[in-house]
Design an enzyme around this catalytic site. Structure first.
Site, mmCIF file in Angstrom:
data_model
loop_
_atom_site.group_PDB
_atom_site.id
_atom_site.type_symbol
_atom_site.label_atom_id
_atom_site.label_comp_id
_atom_site.label_asym_id
_atom_site.label_seq_id
_atom_site.Cartn_x
_atom_site.Cartn_y
_atom_site.Cartn_z
ATOM 1 N N HIS A 1 19.607 -27.502 43.227
ATOM 2 C CA HIS A 1 20.378 -27.918 42.049
ATOM 3 C C HIS A 1 21.762 -27.259 42.157
ATOM 4 C CE1 HIS A 1 21.567 -27.901 37.763
ATOM 5 N NE2 HIS A 1 20.627 -28.811 37.551
ATOM 6 N N ASP B 1 14.945 -19.967 42.194
ATOM 7 C CA ASP B 1 15.290 -20.760 41.016
ATOM 8 C C ASP B 1 14.006 -21.439 40.530
ATOM 9 O OD1 ASP B 1 15.994 -22.731 39.253
ATOM 10 O OD2 ASP B 1 17.478 -23.691 40.553
ATOM 11 N N GLN C 1 12.219 -25.505 37.335
ATOM 12 C CA GLN C 1 11.271 -26.625 37.249
ATOM 13 C C GLN C 1 9.837 -26.163 37.417
ATOM 14 O OE1 GLN C 1 12.002 -29.542 36.252
ATOM 15 N NE2 GLN C 1 14.224 -29.453 36.394
ATOM 16 N N LYS D 1 13.474 -25.794 29.013
ATOM 17 C CA LYS D 1 12.521 -26.642 29.748
ATOM 18 C C LYS D 1 11.074 -26.243 29.433
ATOM 19 C CE LYS D 1 15.741 -27.203 33.595
ATOM 20 N NZ LYS D 1 16.456 -28.460 33.405
ATOM 21 N N CYS E 1 22.335 -33.481 39.438
ATOM 22 C CA CYS E 1 22.964 -32.197 39.810
ATOM 23 C C CYS E 1 22.464 -31.738 41.176
ATOM 24 C CB CYS E 1 22.702 -31.115 38.770
ATOM 25 S SG CYS E 1 23.469 -31.431 37.200
HETATM 26 C C1 LIG Z 1 16.113 -26.699 39.592
HETATM 27 C C2 LIG Z 1 17.091 -26.369 38.514
HETATM 28 N N1 LIG Z 1 17.847 -25.269 38.629
HETATM 29 C C3 LIG Z 1 18.731 -24.908 37.704
HETATM 30 C C4 LIG Z 1 18.933 -25.677 36.586
HETATM 31 C C5 LIG Z 1 19.942 -25.248 35.582
HETATM 32 O O1 LIG Z 1 19.338 -24.883 34.392
HETATM 33 P P1 LIG Z 1 20.199 -24.651 33.058
HETATM 34 O O2 LIG Z 1 21.006 -25.907 32.879
HETATM 35 O O3 LIG Z 1 19.176 -24.459 32.012
HETATM 36 O O4 LIG Z 1 21.051 -23.484 33.286
HETATM 37 C C6 LIG Z 1 18.192 -26.842 36.411
HETATM 38 C C7 LIG Z 1 18.402 -27.703 35.236
HETATM 39 O O5 LIG Z 1 18.152 -28.876 35.240
HETATM 40 C C8 LIG Z 1 17.243 -27.199 37.397
HETATM 41 O O6 LIG Z 1 16.497 -28.292 37.290
#
Ligand SMILES: Cc1ncc(COP(=O)(O)O)c(C=O)c1O
Length: 399
Positions: free
Chosen positions: A117, A192, A195, A218, A356
């Protein structure tokens, strides 16, 4: 019964027939979490950590209890390793900025993957004057090329930063070999988990990363709150990230000293009501049971996959054997945005675009795709309705 959980999500009271399949972007909000946030603002609110009056000390205790609940939920070694941020994105930015200040030397390598992401790419770009970014390859199927990744770990590697579960394919990363090779070269690992955490039991003491990030929104919880787990040795050596109230020992007009521990990373008034809300959403998940959630969602995703795969004109991205809760796809001859717009007319919410993850889209040679992602409020009926609706959209757009 997980099948009955829709009634815990107030959005369905107003919009009974909503089929919400965009949980990977942000989950719908559970009633107990909404009540906890509302009660906090209505009856319990004061700033925390500094008031000696009862209202403030009570809320301070609940806020710090929530830190322990988070720690327990992910089985981290201690609540002292949990830092609250405004988002998972901020958590990764905090780590990249602090590592750049106190750890990276010119030419050090940060190893990541092409399926990340943007939140696990751009924070590293911001410090790329100092570091060299190395990206592990993706197989044509969309799976991480583990051999390539392992080959790229060497004495110049100073951090490995990888997603636990892809937000495009739902594919789960296996860290066994990565951890073994990283240990050999003494390389810290950032994961990270945005998900992964809402869908599968996380045991941080077993996984043992140096840094782990995820977001409250989430997890059926509030927006504006991220969680960063940091190993004690990094808490002791890195930071501060931002300066201000709550993180200081002594301040003069021209200098200051800082608190130790997680407090060093939590400058300013924190997201108080959000933390209280997260605690309520974790209680809800614990009551349902994260293992049950995983089984239920895995079955539901399998059901969707089995229906979609029967269509010769639908391409599903990723290898389904190791994924859960997310399926992304394209339909021959139909633009993903046209599909989403017509599904919206039928009260179905799916996500379309690059999610993203532009490098991952480039890998597949597409500008975007359609993504259906499930949460605990989804049912087989939702999936049947989606499949029937896709058939109808195809008839309209292909005739
Ligand atoms: C895999 C992953 N990493 C990071 C993020 C970023 O999360 P946040 O927008 O809550 O900071 C997301 C959000 O969709 C994501 O799916």
């Amino acid at each position: 019964m997980i099948e009955n959980l829709k009634q815990r999500f107030p959005v369905f009271e107003k919009n009974k027939n909503l089929v919400f399949l965009d949980t990977a972007a942000s989950a719908l909000k559970v009633d107990s979490m909404i009540k906890a946030v509302s009660d906090c603002y209505s009856y319990e609110y004061a700033n925390i950590h500094r008031g000696i009056y009862e209202l403030s000390s009570n809320l301070t205790k609940r806020y710090e209890d929530a830190r322990s609940s988070v720690s327990k939920f992910i089985n981290s070694s201690s609540f002292e390793n949990i830092i609250f941020t405004k988002s998972a994105t901020e958590g990764i930015n905090l780590v990249s900025s602090c590592l750049s200040d106190n750890y990276f030397n010119d030419g050090d390598e940060v190893l990541l993957t092409a399926l990340e992401h943007h939140a696990n790419l751009v924070p590293w770009h911001l410090v790329s004057k100092k570091i060299k970014i190395i990206a592990a390859k993706i197989k044509p199927t969309g799976e991480l090329d583990y051999n390539d990744l392992l080959e790229k770990i060497n004495s110049k590697t100073k951090l490995i930063a990888i997603t636990h579960m892809s937000n495009v394919t739902g594919s789960i990363t296996n860290f066994d070999d990565i951890k073994a090779k990283a240990k050999k070269f003494n390389v810290p690992i950032l994961i990270d988990g945005c998900q992964y955490v809402p869908h599968k039991k996380l045991d941080l003491q077993d996984l043992d990363p140096d840094f782990y990030v995820f977001s409250a929104h989430k997890l059926y919880g509030p927006s504006g709150l991220g969680i960063l787990y940091m190993k004690s040795k990094w808490i002791d050596t890195l930071g501060p990230y931002q300066g201000g109230g709550s993180m200081i020992k002594n301040v003069d007009t021209d200098s200051s000293t800082y608190l130790n521990g997680f407090q060093k990373f939590e400058a300013g008034t924190p997201p108080i009501a959000e933390v209280i809300g997260l605690s309520a959403s974790l209680d809800f998940i614990n009551q349902v049971g994260i293992d049950k959630i995983y089984e239920y969602e895995k079955k539901l995703t399998q059901y969707l996959y089995d229906k979609l795969i029967k269509n010769n004109d639908i391409k599903i991205y990723g290898d389904f054997s190791n994924q859960t809760s997310i399926i992304s796809f394209n339909i021959d001859g139909i633009h993903f945005n046209d599909l989403a717009m017509l599904l919206d007319k039928k009260n179905i919410a799916i996500r379309t675009g690059h999610h993203c993850a532009q490098p991952f889209m480039k890998h597949f040679n597409i500008s975007g795709n359609a993504r259906a992602s499930v949460g605990i409020y989804n049912t087989k009926n939702d999936i049947d309705y989606l499949i029937n609706s896709i058939d109808e959209v195809k008839k309209i757009l292909k005739s």
